[in-house]
Design an enzyme around this catalytic site. Structure first.
Site, PDB file in Angstrom:
ATOM      1  N   HIS A  30       0.788  -1.232   0.000  1.00  0.00           N
ATOM      2  CA  HIS A  30       0.000   0.000   0.000  1.00  0.00           C
ATOM      3  C   HIS A  30       0.819   1.280   0.000  1.00  0.00           C
ATOM      4  O   HIS A  30       0.262   2.372  -0.038  1.00  0.00           O
ATOM      5  CB  HIS A  30      -0.990   0.032   1.179  1.00  0.00           C
ATOM      6  CG  HIS A  30      -0.332   0.167   2.528  1.00  0.00           C
ATOM      7  ND1 HIS A  30       0.060  -0.920   3.258  1.00  0.00           N
ATOM      8  CD2 HIS A  30      -0.002   1.255   3.263  1.00  0.00           C
ATOM      9  CE1 HIS A  30       0.598  -0.519   4.406  1.00  0.00           C
ATOM     10  NE2 HIS A  30       0.573   0.802   4.427  1.00  0.00           N
TER      11      HIS A  30
HETATM   12  C1  UD1 Z   1      -2.544   5.231   5.675  1.00  0.00           C
HETATM   13  C2  UD1 Z   1      -1.312   5.819   6.353  1.00  0.00           C
HETATM   14  C3  UD1 Z   1      -0.161   4.843   6.266  1.00  0.00           C
HETATM   15  C4  UD1 Z   1      -0.560   3.490   6.809  1.00  0.00           C
HETATM   16  C5  UD1 Z   1      -1.818   2.997   6.119  1.00  0.00           C
HETATM   17  C6  UD1 Z   1      -2.268   1.716   6.768  1.00  0.00           C
HETATM   18  C7  UD1 Z   1      -1.005   8.253   6.238  1.00  0.00           C
HETATM   19  C8  UD1 Z   1      -0.283   9.348   5.561  1.00  0.00           C
HETATM   20  N1  UD1 Z   1      -0.890   7.047   5.675  1.00  0.00           N
HETATM   21  O1  UD1 Z   1      -2.249   5.064   4.298  1.00  0.00           O
HETATM   22  O2  UD1 Z   1       0.926   5.332   7.032  1.00  0.00           O
HETATM   23  O3  UD1 Z   1       0.500   2.587   6.604  1.00  0.00           O
HETATM   24  O4  UD1 Z   1      -2.857   3.981   6.263  1.00  0.00           O
HETATM   25  O5  UD1 Z   1      -3.213   1.039   6.050  1.00  0.00           O
HETATM   26  O6  UD1 Z   1      -1.652   8.477   7.231  1.00  0.00           O
HETATM   27  N2  UD1 Z   1      -9.517   4.216   1.344  1.00  0.00           N
HETATM   28  C9  UD1 Z   1     -10.712   3.561   1.238  1.00  0.00           C
HETATM   29  N3  UD1 Z   1     -11.329   3.139   2.390  1.00  0.00           N
HETATM   30  C10 UD1 Z   1     -10.823   3.365   3.630  1.00  0.00           C
HETATM   31  C11 UD1 Z   1      -9.606   4.043   3.723  1.00  0.00           C
HETATM   32  C12 UD1 Z   1      -8.960   4.473   2.569  1.00  0.00           C
HETATM   33  O7  UD1 Z   1     -11.216   3.330   0.139  1.00  0.00           O
HETATM   34  O8  UD1 Z   1     -11.435   2.959   4.632  1.00  0.00           O
HETATM   35  C13 UD1 Z   1      -8.835   4.628   0.100  1.00  0.00           C
HETATM   36  C14 UD1 Z   1      -9.210   6.036  -0.341  1.00  0.00           C
HETATM   37  O9  UD1 Z   1      -9.234   6.068  -1.720  1.00  0.00           O
HETATM   38  C15 UD1 Z   1      -8.025   6.859   0.147  1.00  0.00           C
HETATM   39  C16 UD1 Z   1      -6.872   5.878   0.003  1.00  0.00           C
HETATM   40  O10 UD1 Z   1      -7.418   4.606   0.318  1.00  0.00           O
HETATM   41  O11 UD1 Z   1      -7.826   8.020  -0.596  1.00  0.00           O
HETATM   42  C17 UD1 Z   1      -5.717   6.179   0.927  1.00  0.00           C
HETATM   43  O12 UD1 Z   1      -6.138   6.298   2.278  1.00  0.00           O
HETATM   44  P1  UD1 Z   1      -5.272   7.179   3.318  1.00  0.00           P
HETATM   45  O13 UD1 Z   1      -5.831   7.041   4.681  1.00  0.00           O
HETATM   46  O14 UD1 Z   1      -5.090   8.558   2.805  1.00  0.00           O
HETATM   47  O15 UD1 Z   1      -3.856   6.520   3.228  1.00  0.00           O
HETATM   48  P2  UD1 Z   1      -3.408   4.997   3.229  1.00  0.00           P
HETATM   49  O16 UD1 Z   1      -2.763   4.688   1.948  1.00  0.00           O
HETATM   50  O17 UD1 Z   1      -4.523   4.147   3.704  1.00  0.00           O
HETATM   51  N1  UDP Z   2      -3.641  -6.359   8.768  1.00  0.00           N
HETATM   52  C1  UDP Z   2      -4.914  -6.930   8.836  1.00  0.00           C
HETATM   53  N2  UDP Z   2      -5.538  -7.266   7.648  1.00  0.00           N
HETATM   54  C2  UDP Z   2      -4.974  -7.052   6.438  1.00  0.00           C
HETATM   55  C3  UDP Z   2      -3.685  -6.459   6.391  1.00  0.00           C
HETATM   56  C4  UDP Z   2      -3.056  -6.116   7.574  1.00  0.00           C
HETATM   57  O1  UDP Z   2      -5.447  -7.153   9.917  1.00  0.00           O
HETATM   58  O2  UDP Z   2      -5.597  -7.389   5.416  1.00  0.00           O
HETATM   59  C5  UDP Z   2      -2.983  -5.971  10.036  1.00  0.00           C
HETATM   60  C6  UDP Z   2      -1.606  -6.552  10.275  1.00  0.00           C
HETATM   61  O3  UDP Z   2      -1.681  -7.786  10.952  1.00  0.00           O
HETATM   62  C7  UDP Z   2      -0.947  -5.482  11.143  1.00  0.00           C
HETATM   63  C8  UDP Z   2      -1.558  -4.187  10.624  1.00  0.00           C
HETATM   64  O4  UDP Z   2      -2.755  -4.566   9.955  1.00  0.00           O
HETATM   65  O5  UDP Z   2      -1.315  -5.664  12.492  1.00  0.00           O
HETATM   66  C9  UDP Z   2      -0.633  -3.456   9.697  1.00  0.00           C
HETATM   67  O6  UDP Z   2      -1.319  -2.394   9.108  1.00  0.00           O
HETATM   68  P1  UDP Z   2      -0.911  -1.726   7.725  1.00  0.00           P
HETATM   69  O7  UDP Z   2      -0.035  -2.637   6.959  1.00  0.00           O
HETATM   70  O8  UDP Z   2      -2.171  -1.260   7.098  1.00  0.00           O
HETATM   71  O9  UDP Z   2      -0.150  -0.415   8.190  1.00  0.00           O
HETATM   72  P2  UDP Z   2       1.371  -0.097   8.540  1.00  0.00           P
HETATM   73  O10 UDP Z   2       1.807  -1.038   9.593  1.00  0.00           O
HETATM   74  O11 UDP Z   2       2.150  -0.201   7.274  1.00  0.00           O
HETATM   75  O12 UDP Z   2       1.336   1.324   8.983  1.00  0.00           O
END
Ligand code: UD1
Ligand code: UDP
Length: 379
Positions: A218
């Site tokens: 991601h």
């Molecule tokens: C965010 C965090 C990242 C973390 C990740 C975990 C920031 C800058 N980034 O990234 O550090 O590792 O979460 O998963 O805070 N979206 C949906 N449904 C949701 C959430 C998001 O469709 O419930 C889609 C939307 O199109 C959105 C995109 O995902 O624009 C990105 O979501 P965003 O929260 O901005 O950043 P992540 O890539 O999820």
């Molecule tokens: N995780 C989950 N389901 C998924 C992918 C990840 O429960 O489909 C859990 C994983 O076990 C870990 C956390 O989400 O505890 C990690 O989150 P993510 O990778 O979204 O964020 P990051 O750690 O990179 O900020």
């Protein structure tokens, strides 16, 4: 003592759950120390069922006291909206301390809002640095640390980073990794999950499991650029010829794969790569525990695979969690197609990296944090 904790995105939930348990335990056995009144704020940065609500169920987190409904947006929009809405909560509730976890936009926004109205902030998972300022999380980590009053670190490298940045050592507390608290607390339940059966990787009574690798992706640097994503996809084409790939796809990634028209061609349009919705925490732990190896660009998954001692190929060129490489089962392979293939083949050849669990990653980090907060409050 009144504490407000803030969660917003998927990796926050498994970090806050152990703290809620530790606070509850403290309140049951607190005398002669003060009890803690606790309020939970969910910013709504993540909002899909699979990215948010499922974790409240899996981790038995109570309904949040405040839901800020921030949603998706640019960095400034997300950060700004959290600040505006969270400030209202602080004016109303006047807590003694704000607890933030991790490195997402909700983390920096909440810490900044708190200290600007003179409420101390505690940062859990402080001090981690990838030294790559193009990562939004790196900016979030640096700023959250500089404004916070308590810096709870997971590993000695984090303490070193903070001291080098001039942060007073009195603010730094090496407590271990709170995410590991969640993992150890839920491991037994996770082993009971039926996710492998649902995915056809085992049958109800079978003791054998079809070998598979687990993939998550991601990071914007990997998925927002078609060229970089294609480098990884090309490696997946090769790897999936040798072992099936289970891919719970993050919504950002699914959107990009669709936009770049990659989903309808190999390896995705075959059984070799199973693209599924993001899973709940219990199912995901089960998938990690039983995987031959994991490929990921996640932060937290590098830690979980180190604790489980499952080989992890991290699809990044830096990590803010270097202890998972120096001591754990993690290898950085970036988006280097050849390296991803080579390291995968090594693992399949029985030469996967083995590691050991870092000190203080023992399941008691949240209890240490609560004790420190309480004892400092009494001074
Ligand atoms: C965010 C965090 C990242 C973390 C990740 C975990 C920031 C800058 N980034 O990234 O550090 O590792 O979460 O998963 O805070 N979206 C949906 N449904 C949701 C959430 C998001 O469709 O419930 C889609 C939307 O199109 C959105 C995109 O995902 O624009 C990105 O979501 P965003 O929260 O901005 O950043 P992540 O890539 O999820
Ligand atoms: N995780 C989950 N389901 C998924 C992918 C990840 O429960 O489909 C859990 C994983 O076990 C870990 C956390 O989400 O505890 C990690 O989150 P993510 O990778 O979204 O964020 P990051 O750690 O990179 O900020």
């Amino acid at each position: 003592m009144k504490i407000v904790s803030v969660v917003g995105a998927r990796p926050n939930f498994m970090k806050i759950a152990p703290l809620l348990r530790a606070i509850k335990k403290h309140n049951t056995h607190h005398a002669p120390q003060p009890t803690i009144e606790h309020l939970l704020v969910h910013t709504g940065q993540h909002y899909d069922y699979e990215m948010s609500q499922v974790f409240f169920q899996d981790l038995k987190i109570p309904e949040p006291d405040f839901y800020l409904n921030i949603g998706s947006g640019t960095h400034a929009q997300q950060t700004g909206k959290v600040m505006i809405e969270f400030e209202k909560v602080l004016f109303q509730e006047k807590p003694d301390l704000v607890l933030v976890v991790g490195d997402v936009n909700s983390t920096i926004a909440a810490a900044l809002t708190a200290v600007k109205v003179h409420i101390p902030a505690a940062h859990i998972e402080a001090g981690l640095r990838s030294f790559d300022r193009t990562m939004p999380e790196e900016i979030n980590r640096i700023v959250t640390d500089i404004v916070s009053d308590y810096l709870f670190t997971p590993s000695p490298d984090a303490d070193e980073n903070l001291k080098r940045e001039g942060i007073a050592k009195e603010k730094i507390f090496l407590v271990g990794d709170v995410m590991v608290d969640s993992l150890l607390h839920n491991k037994a339940r996770a082993s009971e999950s039926d996710i492998l059966e649902k995915l056809g990787l085992t049958t109800h009574h079978a003791s054998t499991i079809t070998p598979y690798t687990l993939l998550t992706l991601h990071r914007p640097s990997n998925v927002d650029s078609r060229d970089n994503l294609v480098k990884i996809v090309n490696a997946l084409k090769e790897v999936s010829q040798k072992i099936p790939i289970i891919f719970p796809a993050h919504p950002r990634t699914l959107k990009k794969l669709t936009e770049f028209e990659l989903l309808d061609s190999p390896p995705f349009a075959s059984d070799a790569v199973k693209v599924i919705d993001p899973t709940g925490y219990i199912d995901f732990l089960n998938l990690e525990m039983n995987a031959t190896f994991v490929m990921t660009d996640s932060g937290g998954i590098q830690e979980e695979t180190t604790v489980l001692d499952i080989p992890c190929l991290t699809l990044r060129n830096t990590t803010e969690r270097p202890i998972t490489v120096s001591q754990g089962s993690n290898i950085l392979v970036w988006n280097d197609t050849q390296k991803i293939i080579e390291e995968s083949l090594k693992i399949l050849d029985g030469k996967g990296k083995k590691g050991s669990c870092p000190g203080l990653w023992d399941g008691r980090t949240a209890e240490r944090i609560v004790q420190i907060v309480i004892s400092r409050q009494e001074i």
